[in-house]
Design a protein around this motif. Structure first.
Motif, PDB file in Angstrom:
ATOM      1  N   MET A 127       0.824  -1.207   0.000  1.00  0.00           N
ATOM      2  CA  MET A 127       0.000   0.000   0.000  1.00  0.00           C
ATOM      3  C   MET A 127       0.861   1.260   0.000  1.00  0.00           C
ATOM      4  O   MET A 127       0.548   2.239  -0.656  1.00  0.00           O
ATOM      5  CB  MET A 127      -0.926   0.028   1.226  1.00  0.00           C
ATOM      6  N   ILE A 128       1.957   1.235   0.732  1.00  0.00           N
ATOM      7  CA  ILE A 128       2.799   2.429   0.888  1.00  0.00           C
ATOM      8  C   ILE A 128       3.757   2.619  -0.287  1.00  0.00           C
ATOM      9  O   ILE A 128       4.212   3.722  -0.552  1.00  0.00           O
ATOM     10  CB  ILE A 128       3.537   2.367   2.243  1.00  0.00           C
ATOM     11  N   ASP A 129       4.044   1.568  -1.031  1.00  0.00           N
ATOM     12  CA  ASP A 129       4.974   1.643  -2.159  1.00  0.00           C
ATOM     13  C   ASP A 129       4.382   2.489  -3.292  1.00  0.00           C
ATOM     14  O   ASP A 129       3.471   2.062  -3.991  1.00  0.00           O
ATOM     15  CB  ASP A 129       5.284   0.228  -2.655  1.00  0.00           C
ATOM     16  N   SER A 130       4.916   3.674  -3.492  1.00  0.00           N
ATOM     17  CA  SER A 130       4.361   4.599  -4.496  1.00  0.00           C
ATOM     18  C   SER A 130       4.463   4.045  -5.918  1.00  0.00           C
ATOM     19  O   SER A 130       3.734   4.491  -6.804  1.00  0.00           O
ATOM     20  CB  SER A 130       5.042   5.964  -4.407  1.00  0.00           C
ATOM     21  N   ALA A 131       5.327   3.071  -6.152  1.00  0.00           N
ATOM     22  CA  ALA A 131       5.405   2.461  -7.490  1.00  0.00           C
ATOM     23  C   ALA A 131       4.093   1.762  -7.845  1.00  0.00           C
ATOM     24  O   ALA A 131       3.759   1.626  -9.021  1.00  0.00           O
ATOM     25  CB  ALA A 131       6.562   1.466  -7.543  1.00  0.00           C
ATOM     26  N   ASN A 132       3.330   1.333  -6.829  1.00  0.00           N
ATOM     27  CA  ASN A 132       2.042   0.684  -7.080  1.00  0.00           C
ATOM     28  C   ASN A 132       0.925   1.677  -7.389  1.00  0.00           C
ATOM     29  O   ASN A 132      -0.127   1.289  -7.870  1.00  0.00           O
ATOM     30  CB  ASN A 132       1.638  -0.175  -5.872  1.00  0.00           C
ATOM     31  N   TRP A 133       1.128   2.949  -7.103  1.00  0.00           N
ATOM     32  CA  TRP A 133       0.062   3.943  -7.252  1.00  0.00           C
ATOM     33  C   TRP A 133      -0.177   4.333  -8.705  1.00  0.00           C
ATOM     34  O   TRP A 133      -1.302   4.632  -9.100  1.00  0.00           O
ATOM     35  CB  TRP A 133       0.364   5.181  -6.450  1.00  0.00           C
ATOM     36  N   THR A 134       0.875   4.371  -9.510  1.00  0.00           N
ATOM     37  CA  THR A 134       0.744   4.879 -10.878  1.00  0.00           C
ATOM     38  C   THR A 134      -0.119   4.000 -11.772  1.00  0.00           C
ATOM     39  O   THR A 134      -0.608   4.467 -12.795  1.00  0.00           O
ATOM     40  CB  THR A 134       2.128   5.056 -11.534  1.00  0.00           C
ATOM     41  N   GLN A 135      -0.345   2.748 -11.384  1.00  0.00           N
ATOM     42  CA  GLN A 135      -1.163   1.856 -12.206  1.00  0.00           C
ATOM     43  C   GLN A 135      -2.605   2.349 -12.328  1.00  0.00           C
ATOM     44  O   GLN A 135      -3.321   1.954 -13.242  1.00  0.00           O
ATOM     45  CB  GLN A 135      -1.131   0.438 -11.665  1.00  0.00           C
ATOM     46  N   PHE A 136      -3.036   3.238 -11.446  1.00  0.00           N
ATOM     47  CA  PHE A 136      -4.415   3.718 -11.485  1.00  0.00           C
ATOM     48  C   PHE A 136      -4.577   4.965 -12.339  1.00  0.00           C
ATOM     49  O   PHE A 136      -5.689   5.277 -12.784  1.00  0.00           O
ATOM     50  CB  PHE A 136      -4.923   3.995 -10.068  1.00  0.00           C
ATOM     51  N   GLU A 137      -3.488   5.698 -12.546  1.00  0.00           N
ATOM     52  CA  GLU A 137      -3.564   6.959 -13.281  1.00  0.00           C
ATOM     53  C   GLU A 137      -4.041   6.733 -14.710  1.00  0.00           C
ATOM     54  O   GLU A 137      -3.577   5.839 -15.410  1.00  0.00           O
ATOM     55  CB  GLU A 137      -2.204   7.664 -13.272  1.00  0.00           C
ATOM     56  N   GLY A 138      -5.017   7.538 -15.127  1.00  0.00           N
ATOM     57  CA  GLY A 138      -5.548   7.456 -16.483  1.00  0.00           C
ATOM     58  C   GLY A 138      -6.683   6.461 -16.649  1.00  0.00           C
ATOM     59  O   GLY A 138      -7.317   6.428 -17.701  1.00  0.00           O
ATOM     60  N   LEU A 139      -6.945   5.644 -15.627  1.00  0.00           N
ATOM     61  CA  LEU A 139      -8.070   4.717 -15.722  1.00  0.00           C
ATOM     62  C   LEU A 139      -9.373   5.490 -15.571  1.00  0.00           C
ATOM     63  O   LEU A 139      -9.471   6.407 -14.767  1.00  0.00           O
ATOM     64  CB  LEU A 139      -7.999   3.647 -14.626  1.00  0.00           C
ATOM     65  N   SER A 140     -10.378   5.108 -16.331  1.00  0.00           N
ATOM     66  CA  SER A 140     -11.683   5.755 -16.200  1.00  0.00           C
ATOM     67  C   SER A 140     -12.416   5.170 -15.011  1.00  0.00           C
ATOM     68  O   SER A 140     -12.076   4.078 -14.528  1.00  0.00           O
ATOM     69  CB  SER A 140     -12.506   5.558 -17.471  1.00  0.00           C
TER      70      SER A 140
END
Length: 187
Positions: A127-140
Motif C-alpha cells: 500500500m505504501i509503495d508509491s510504485a504501485n500507485w501509478t497503475q491507477f492513473e488514467g483509468l476511467s
C-alpha cells in the motif's frame, strides 16, 4: 565516523548549536495531520486549483468513503478527491488512501496511500509503495468497476480488498458526478 569520537562529538555539538540558533531565530511550527493530508490532496491535482470540502448529494459512507473534496479553478469544479478507508488483512485496523478523478474525463488523476494498518512486510508495504500507485492513473471510473490491482504479490487479501474498495469508489463517483447509478457489487 566510527573511531573518531572527538570529531563526531564536535560535529554533533555544532549541528545542535545550528539547530538551536535556527529554532530561536525562525521558530518552528510542525504541521498538523490535517495540513499534511491537505497538501497530499493538493498534490494530486493541478497546482492552480483550490481544494475544498464538497457536500455530496448522495450518501457515501457505505462506500468506504470518509470524505469528498473538489478542486476548483474558482468557477468550475475540475477534479474530485476521495478519502477512502477499507479493511485488508488486519481486521482490527484499516487502510486509508486518496484518489482523485478529473471531472471532465472521469479518469484517475492520482492515488496516494495515507495509512496502512496491514502487516508491515506484506499489505502495508504494498500500500505504501508509491510504485504501485501509478497503475491507477488514467483509468476511467468505469475501468475501476473491475480493477486488476498489480504489485500485491504475497498480500492478496489486501489487494482484493483494495480492488473492492476501488469498485465502491467508482460506483459512488459514477452516481454522484456522472448521474449513472450502477448496482454495487453486493447487489
Amino acid at each position: 565516523l566510527s573511531g573518531a569520537s572527538v570529531t563526531t562529538g564536535a560535529w554533533k555539538t555544532s549541528l545542535n548549536s545550528l539547530f538551536k540558533y535556527h529554532l530561536a531565530t525562525y521558530g518552528y511550527t510542525p504541521k498538523t495531520d490535517a495540513q499534511i493530508v491537505q497538501e497530499k490532496k493538493e498534490a494530486l491535482v493541478d497546482s492552480s486549483l483550490t481544494v475544498t470540502p464538497y457536500t455530496a448529494t448522495n450518501p457515501f459512507a457505505t462506500y468506504g468513503i470518509t470524505g469528498v473534496d473538489v478542486a476548483s479553478d474558482g468557477t468550475t469544479n475540475q477534479a474530485v478527491i476521495y478519502t477512502v478507508e477499507f479493511v485488508g488483512y488486519n481486521p482490527s485496523d484499516n487502510n486509508e488512501y486518496l484518489i482523485a478523478f478529473d471531472l471532465s474525463t472521469n479518469e484517475v488523476l492520482g492515488f496516494t496511500t495515507l495509512y496502512s494498518g496491514d502487516s508491515t512486510d506484506f499489505g502495508a508495504a504494498r500500500m505504501i509503495d508509491s510504485a504501485n500507485w501509478t497503475q491507477f492513473e488514467g483509468l476511467s471510473s468505469s475501468n475501476l468497476l473491475a480493477p486488476n490491482v498489480d504489485g500485491f504479490t504475497g498480500a492478496s487479501i489486501t489487494g482484493y480488498a483494495l480492488e473492492a474498495s476501488l469498485q465502491n469508489v467508482s460506483v459512488f463517483h459514477q452516481w454522484e458526478f456522472q448521474g449513472i447509478q450502477v448496482l454495487t457489487p453486493e447487489q
